[in-house]
Design a protein around this motif. Structure first.
Motif, mmCIF file in Angstrom:
data_model
loop_
_atom_site.group_PDB
_atom_site.id
_atom_site.type_symbol
_atom_site.label_atom_id
_atom_site.label_comp_id
_atom_site.label_asym_id
_atom_site.label_seq_id
_atom_site.Cartn_x
_atom_site.Cartn_y
_atom_site.Cartn_z
ATOM 1 N N TYR A 1 0.752 -1.236 0.034
ATOM 2 C CA TYR A 1 0.005 0.173 0.082
ATOM 3 C C TYR A 1 0.923 1.267 -0.160
ATOM 4 C CZ TYR A 1 0.992 0.699 4.935
ATOM 5 O OH TYR A 1 1.499 1.170 6.168
ATOM 6 N N ARG A 2 2.085 1.296 0.606
ATOM 7 C CA ARG A 2 2.877 2.335 0.684
ATOM 8 C C ARG A 2 3.350 2.864 -0.743
ATOM 9 N NH1 ARG A 2 4.875 -0.380 5.121
ATOM 10 N NH2 ARG A 2 4.547 0.717 7.165
ATOM 11 N N VAL A 3 3.439 1.854 -1.720
ATOM 12 C CA VAL A 3 3.748 2.391 -3.041
ATOM 13 C C VAL A 3 2.752 3.275 -3.502
ATOM 14 C CG1 VAL A 3 4.195 1.455 -5.425
ATOM 15 C CG2 VAL A 3 4.972 0.047 -3.648
ATOM 16 N N PHE A 4 1.595 3.296 -3.144
ATOM 17 C CA PHE A 4 0.353 3.948 -3.761
ATOM 18 C C PHE A 4 0.197 5.306 -3.119
ATOM 19 C CE2 PHE A 4 -0.325 -0.433 -4.698
ATOM 20 C CZ PHE A 4 -0.390 -0.444 -6.308
ATOM 21 N N ILE A 5 0.283 5.288 -1.757
ATOM 22 C CA ILE A 5 -0.047 6.369 -0.792
ATOM 23 C C ILE A 5 1.342 7.048 -0.497
ATOM 24 C CG2 ILE A 5 -2.011 5.225 0.207
ATOM 25 C CD1 ILE A 5 -0.232 5.118 2.823
ATOM 26 N N GLN A 6 2.512 6.530 -0.737
ATOM 27 C CA GLN A 6 3.843 7.377 -0.592
ATOM 28 C C GLN A 6 4.747 7.033 -1.749
ATOM 29 O OE1 GLN A 6 4.644 5.539 3.318
ATOM 30 N NE2 GLN A 6 4.011 7.403 4.528
ATOM 31 N N PRO A 7 4.502 7.415 -2.761
ATOM 32 C CA PRO A 7 5.342 7.074 -3.827
ATOM 33 C C PRO A 7 6.684 7.726 -4.013
ATOM 34 C CG PRO A 7 3.588 8.627 -4.743
ATOM 35 C CD PRO A 7 3.206 7.770 -3.366
ATOM 36 N N LYS A 8 6.831 8.882 -3.103
ATOM 37 C CA LYS A 8 7.924 9.661 -3.180
ATOM 38 C C LYS A 8 8.956 8.923 -2.540
ATOM 39 C CE LYS A 8 6.108 14.326 -3.355
ATOM 40 N NZ LYS A 8 5.987 15.514 -2.544
ATOM 41 N N LYS A 9 8.779 7.890 -1.613
ATOM 42 C CA LYS A 9 9.693 7.038 -0.756
ATOM 43 C C LYS A 9 10.344 6.031 -1.887
ATOM 44 C CE LYS A 9 7.977 7.832 3.655
ATOM 45 N NZ LYS A 9 7.520 7.235 5.267
ATOM 46 N N LEU A 10 9.831 5.837 -3.016
ATOM 47 C CA LEU A 10 10.610 4.963 -3.935
ATOM 48 C C LEU A 10 11.714 5.213 -4.537
ATOM 49 C CD1 LEU A 10 7.325 3.907 -5.882
ATOM 50 C CD2 LEU A 10 8.543 2.568 -4.256
ATOM 51 N N PHE A 11 12.154 6.766 -4.385
ATOM 52 C CA PHE A 11 13.151 7.452 -4.882
ATOM 53 C C PHE A 11 14.138 7.998 -3.693
ATOM 54 C CE2 PHE A 11 9.781 8.261 -7.677
ATOM 55 C CZ PHE A 11 10.085 7.424 -8.843
ATOM 56 N N LEU A 12 15.481 7.890 -4.172
ATOM 57 C CA LEU A 12 16.169 8.293 -3.096
ATOM 58 C C LEU A 12 16.472 9.995 -2.948
ATOM 59 C CD1 LEU A 12 19.413 6.023 -3.845
ATOM 60 C CD2 LEU A 12 18.110 6.004 -1.931
ATOM 61 N N LYS A 13 16.690 10.404 -2.002
ATOM 62 C CA LYS A 13 16.875 11.780 -1.601
ATOM 63 C C LYS A 13 18.303 12.394 -1.903
ATOM 64 C CE LYS A 13 12.812 12.321 1.398
ATOM 65 N NZ LYS A 13 12.245 12.890 2.762
ATOM 66 N N HIS A 14 18.181 13.387 -2.708
ATOM 67 C CA HIS A 14 19.547 13.952 -3.097
ATOM 68 C C HIS A 14 19.743 15.172 -2.455
ATOM 69 C CE1 HIS A 14 20.478 10.767 -6.119
ATOM 70 N NE2 HIS A 14 19.203 11.029 -6.657
ATOM 71 N N ALA A 15 21.151 15.295 -1.831
ATOM 72 C CA ALA A 15 21.175 16.649 -1.061
ATOM 73 C C ALA A 15 21.285 17.754 -1.945
ATOM 74 C CB ALA A 15 22.509 16.516 -0.220
#
Length: 249
Positions: free
Chosen positions: A235-249
């Motif tokens: 379910y997190r894939v659908f409600i928190q899609p931003k967490k599928l990507f790495l955050k860049h500084a």
């Protein structure tokens, strides 16, 4: 075209479906080996082998169990032969997932093991579904009757949705979409597999509406219920899609 399509060999014939299924396993594994050689794998070869065993065991059980349950009206005819003769990709993928997660927990592996398998799995699915198409009615992957211009008569005089071809198109689009996304953004560990499986579960849930399968009185079939369970797991894939990507500084 005549269905099922077979290859003549002497006095006998080999189903194209069997050939494609065999090639799917072989080519898929060779492609995985090729990618692993080109990629840094944080999981050791010994642990990979153990995880493969867990995945294979889970996929075998999941595929056949869900395959049998797909037709609950036929459970009275259950036998070992019936069990072995019924299988489904959805059950295989989710059963394999359970087998992998259990195995990784037992051996203490925390890194994603599925990301490296995604493109080989897509390739194997493509080849396998080509075989399903050529198998015609024997494979049971065809759709309901349709008047659309691209509907196909698989041998019984009824023009049907070629749902196996729809799935081939889905895999091509998913492969292209994933490749394009990864060129633009870096995915987090495990994200590629999550996208792969969750996307397929959504696709299968929808495509089952145009397949002549058993449905309960509330309008859904066993495959769709299994898909819902998998979608809820991710379910997190659908409600928190931003967490599928790495955050860049």
């Amino acid at each position: 075209m005549h269905f099922p399509l077979n290859i003549s060999l002497g006095k006998g014939q080999i189903p194209v479906h069997f050939v494609c299924e065999t090639l799917a396993y072989f080519i898929g594994y060779r492609y995985y080996s090729y990618l692993r050689q080109k990629t840094h794998d944080s999981i050791s070869s010994n642990h990979r082998i153990i995880i493969f065993v867990g995945a294979a065991a889970g996929a075998f059980l999941g595929s056949h169990i869900v395959g049998v349950l797909e037709h609950p009206e036929l459970l009275s005819k259950f036998s070992l032969l019936y069990f072995m003769g019924n299988k489904t990709i959805v059950g295989g993928l989710l059963g394999g997932l359970i087998g992998v997660e259990y195995t990784k927990k037992q051996i203490g592996v925390t890194a994603s093991s599925g990301d490296l398998m995604v493109y080989p799995l897509i390739l194997a699915m493509l080849i396998g579904r080509i075989g399903c198409f050529f198998a015609g009615l024997e494979d049971g992957t065809y759709g309901v009757a349709s008047n659309l211009s691209w509907a196909i008569d698989f041998g019984d005089g009824v023009r049907r949705h070629p749902t196996n071809l729809y799935e081939i198109i889905f895999w091509i689009l998913l492969w292209g979409g994933l490749s394009f996304t990864e060129r633009k953004r870096q995915l987090a560990d495990g994200a590629r597999f999550k996208i792969f499986l969750s996307a397929y579960l959504v696709f299968r849930f929808l495509i089952e509406f145009i397949k002549p399968n058993f449905v309960f009185n509330f309008g859904l079939g066993v495959i769709q219920l299994v898909c819902i369970a998998g979608i809820l797991y991710y379910y997190r894939v659908f409600i928190q899609p931003k967490k599928l990507f790495l955050k860049h500084a």
